[in-house]
Design a protein around this motif. Sequence first.
Motif, PDB file in Angstrom:
ATOM      1  N   ASN A  13      -7.928  58.666  33.158  1.00 56.29           N
ATOM      2  CA  ASN A  13      -8.638  58.988  31.926  1.00 56.29           C
ATOM      3  C   ASN A  13      -7.729  58.958  30.697  1.00 56.29           C
ATOM      4  O   ASN A  13      -8.145  58.505  29.633  1.00 56.29           O
ATOM      5  N   THR A  14      -6.490  59.433  30.846  1.00 57.50           N
ATOM      6  CA  THR A  14      -5.565  59.368  29.701  1.00 57.50           C
ATOM      7  C   THR A  14      -5.189  57.918  29.409  1.00 57.50           C
ATOM      8  O   THR A  14      -5.032  57.540  28.253  1.00 57.50           O
ATOM      9  N   SER A  15      -5.083  57.092  30.446  1.00 51.93           N
ATOM     10  CA  SER A  15      -4.811  55.664  30.234  1.00 51.93           C
ATOM     11  C   SER A  15      -5.958  55.005  29.477  1.00 51.93           C
ATOM     12  O   SER A  15      -5.743  54.201  28.570  1.00 51.93           O
ATOM     13  N   ARG A  16      -7.189  55.349  29.844  1.00 51.03           N
ATOM     14  CA  ARG A  16      -8.369  54.809  29.150  1.00 51.03           C
ATOM     15  C   ARG A  16      -8.370  55.238  27.687  1.00 51.03           C
ATOM     16  O   ARG A  16      -8.672  54.451  26.798  1.00 51.03           O
ATOM     17  N   LEU A  17      -8.055  56.518  27.462  1.00 52.98           N
ATOM     18  CA  LEU A  17      -8.033  57.049  26.101  1.00 52.98           C
ATOM     19  C   LEU A  17      -6.947  56.368  25.269  1.00 52.98           C
ATOM     20  O   LEU A  17      -7.180  55.969  24.119  1.00 52.98           O
ATOM     21  N   LEU A  18      -5.773  56.188  25.855  1.00 53.77           N
ATOM     22  CA  LEU A  18      -4.679  55.499  25.161  1.00 53.77           C
ATOM     23  C   LEU A  18      -5.072  54.060  24.840  1.00 53.77           C
ATOM     24  O   LEU A  18      -4.827  53.567  23.729  1.00 53.77           O
ATOM     25  N   ASN A  19      -5.720  53.400  25.783  1.00 49.23           N
ATOM     26  CA  ASN A  19      -6.180  52.031  25.573  1.00 49.23           C
ATOM     27  C   ASN A  19      -7.180  51.967  24.413  1.00 49.23           C
ATOM     28  O   ASN A  19      -7.116  51.083  23.565  1.00 49.23           O
ATOM     29  N   LEU A  20      -8.105  52.934  24.379  1.00 51.07           N
ATOM     30  CA  LEU A  20      -9.092  52.990  23.308  1.00 51.07           C
ATOM     31  C   LEU A  20      -8.415  53.199  21.953  1.00 51.07           C
ATOM     32  O   LEU A  20      -8.728  52.516  20.975  1.00 51.07           O
ATOM     33  N   ILE A  21      -7.465  54.118  21.894  1.00 49.60           N
ATOM     34  CA  ILE A  21      -6.743  54.388  20.645  1.00 49.60           C
ATOM     35  C   ILE A  21      -5.986  53.136  20.191  1.00 49.60           C
ATOM     36  O   ILE A  21      -6.036  52.756  19.021  1.00 49.60           O
ATOM     37  N   ASN A  22      -5.302  52.480  21.129  1.00 46.59           N
ATOM     38  CA  ASN A  22      -4.575  51.250  20.787  1.00 46.59           C
ATOM     39  C   ASN A  22      -5.518  50.163  20.295  1.00 46.59           C
ATOM     40  O   ASN A  22      -5.209  49.444  19.350  1.00 46.59           O
ATOM     41  N   ASN A  23      -6.688  50.049  20.926  1.00 46.91           N
ATOM     42  CA  ASN A  23      -7.682  49.074  20.486  1.00 46.91           C
ATOM     43  C   ASN A  23      -8.156  49.372  19.068  1.00 46.91           C
ATOM     44  O   ASN A  23      -8.321  48.461  18.250  1.00 46.91           O
ATOM     45  N   LEU A  24      -8.393  50.653  18.769  1.00 42.46           N
ATOM     46  CA  LEU A  24      -8.826  51.044  17.419  1.00 42.46           C
ATOM     47  C   LEU A  24      -7.752  50.705  16.384  1.00 42.46           C
ATOM     48  O   LEU A  24      -8.045  50.143  15.321  1.00 42.46           O
ATOM     49  N   ILE A  25      -6.502  51.023  16.712  1.00 46.44           N
ATOM     50  CA  ILE A  25      -5.390  50.735  15.794  1.00 46.44           C
ATOM     51  C   ILE A  25      -5.246  49.228  15.594  1.00 46.44           C
ATOM     52  O   ILE A  25      -5.131  48.742  14.462  1.00 46.44           O
ATOM     53  N   ASP A  26      -5.272  48.489  16.699  1.00 40.08           N
ATOM     54  CA  ASP A  26      -5.118  47.032  16.613  1.00 40.08           C
ATOM     55  C   ASP A  26      -6.274  46.392  15.860  1.00 40.08           C
ATOM     56  O   ASP A  26      -6.078  45.473  15.064  1.00 40.08           O
ATOM     57  N   ASN A  27      -7.479  46.896  16.096  1.00 39.64           N
ATOM     58  CA  ASN A  27      -8.644  46.359  15.389  1.00 39.64           C
ATOM     59  C   ASN A  27      -8.490  46.577  13.888  1.00 39.64           C
ATOM     60  O   ASN A  27      -8.770  45.688  13.087  1.00 39.64           O
ATOM     61  N   SER A  28      -8.011  47.748  13.529  1.00 38.44           N
ATOM     62  CA  SER A  28      -7.778  48.079  12.119  1.00 38.44           C
ATOM     63  C   SER A  28      -6.727  47.144  11.511  1.00 38.44           C
ATOM     64  O   SER A  28      -6.890  46.641  10.400  1.00 38.44           O
ATOM     65  N   LYS A  29      -5.645  46.882  12.257  1.00 39.56           N
ATOM     66  CA  LYS A  29      -4.600  45.963  11.782  1.00 39.56           C
ATOM     67  C   LYS A  29      -5.160  44.552  11.601  1.00 39.56           C
ATOM     68  O   LYS A  29      -4.844  43.883  10.622  1.00 39.56           O
ATOM     69  N   ILE A  30      -5.974  44.113  12.558  1.00 36.84           N
ATOM     70  CA  ILE A  30      -6.569  42.771  12.473  1.00 36.84           C
ATOM     71  C   ILE A  30      -7.476  42.677  11.249  1.00 36.84           C
ATOM     72  O   ILE A  30      -7.417  41.713  10.492  1.00 36.84           O
ATOM     73  N   GLU A  31      -8.291  43.719  11.033  1.00 40.36           N
ATOM     74  CA  GLU A  31      -9.213  43.737   9.889  1.00 40.36           C
ATOM     75  C   GLU A  31      -8.439  43.673   8.563  1.00 40.36           C
ATOM     76  O   GLU A  31      -8.918  43.105   7.590  1.00 40.36           O
ATOM     77  N   ASN A  32      -7.252  44.272   8.536  1.00 40.87           N
ATOM     78  CA  ASN A  32      -6.437  44.306   7.305  1.00 40.87           C
ATOM     79  C   ASN A  32      -5.420  43.173   7.220  1.00 40.87           C
ATOM     80  O   ASN A  32      -4.515  43.212   6.391  1.00 40.87           O
ATOM     81  N   ASN A  33      -5.555  42.187   8.111  1.00 39.17           N
ATOM     82  CA  ASN A  33      -4.643  41.037   8.143  1.00 39.17           C
ATOM     83  C   ASN A  33      -3.173  41.437   8.268  1.00 39.17           C
ATOM     84  O   ASN A  33      -2.293  40.786   7.714  1.00 39.17           O
ATOM     85  N   SER A  34      -2.911  42.537   8.973  1.00 39.02           N
ATOM     86  CA  SER A  34      -1.520  42.970   9.140  1.00 39.02           C
ATOM     87  C   SER A  34      -1.090  42.925  10.613  1.00 39.02           C
ATOM     88  O   SER A  34      -0.107  43.531  11.001  1.00 39.02           O
ATOM     89  N   TYR A  35      -1.849  42.200  11.421  1.00 40.03           N
ATOM     90  CA  TYR A  35      -1.552  42.089  12.845  1.00 40.03           C
ATOM     91  C   TYR A  35      -0.600  40.916  13.030  1.00 40.03           C
ATOM     92  O   TYR A  35      -0.900  39.798  12.626  1.00 40.03           O
ATOM     93  N   VAL A  36       0.563  41.175  13.605  1.00 46.87           N
ATOM     94  CA  VAL A  36       1.588  40.141  13.715  1.00 46.87           C
ATOM     95  C   VAL A  36       1.716  39.657  15.164  1.00 46.87           C
ATOM     96  O   VAL A  36       1.894  40.459  16.080  1.00 46.87           O
ATOM     97  N   LEU A  37       1.612  38.354  15.331  1.00 50.07           N
ATOM     98  CA  LEU A  37       1.833  37.754  16.651  1.00 50.07           C
ATOM     99  C   LEU A  37       3.265  37.244  16.725  1.00 50.07           C
ATOM    100  O   LEU A  37       3.806  36.768  15.734  1.00 50.07           O
TER     101      LEU A  37
END
Length: 192
Positions: A13-37
């Motif tokens: 459950n903590t792994s799922r929660l961490l994954n969700l938080i990371n997805n939210l952060i990454d989605n926010s970065k992608i939306e703001n064009n600040s996601y670096v590959l």
Amino acid sequence: EKLSYYMDIMDRNTSRLLNLINNLIDNSKIENNSYVLTKKDEDIVYLVEETVLDMKDYIEEKGIELIFDTDVEEKTVRCDKTEIERCIINLVGNAVKFTSEGGLIEVTIKDLDDKVKISVKDSGIGISEENKRLIFDRFNQVDNDESKGGSGLGLSITSKIVELHKGEIYVESKVGEGSNFVIILPVDPNKE
């Protein structure tokens, strides 16, 4: 024994929660064009095969057969290894979620010269025409028998990562006949 059982549940459950938080952060970065590959030359066949094989036990535990097939032994693609792994994990994870025991998941790679085609096909419940248009939208979860829980971010982020690689992603599916998610990546995304 009981403590170990509950610790396992807490860990999952903590792994799922961490994954969700990371997805939210990454989605926010992608939306703001600040996601670096971080793109490097990678053997896409090895990368996809290793990612899929890492999930083999999990898939077979669910009573689902896994097939990996490629028409090329080696293919160099300029990509972000970690992010492509993430895309494959998301697609295969979804395939497992929507495929019943006794089903089949087939991951294939095809060489298209200056591109490569990666397919994740399952014999699961399939997706209706109406929902096919919505599944790559952020936070979208279909509200019927097709829904199996989740944040609705996995496919959205996968789609955006593929776009950042100047690739394309689409789904072919019929209700009751399974789904086939296809990623097409350019060998060199810097070439126009």
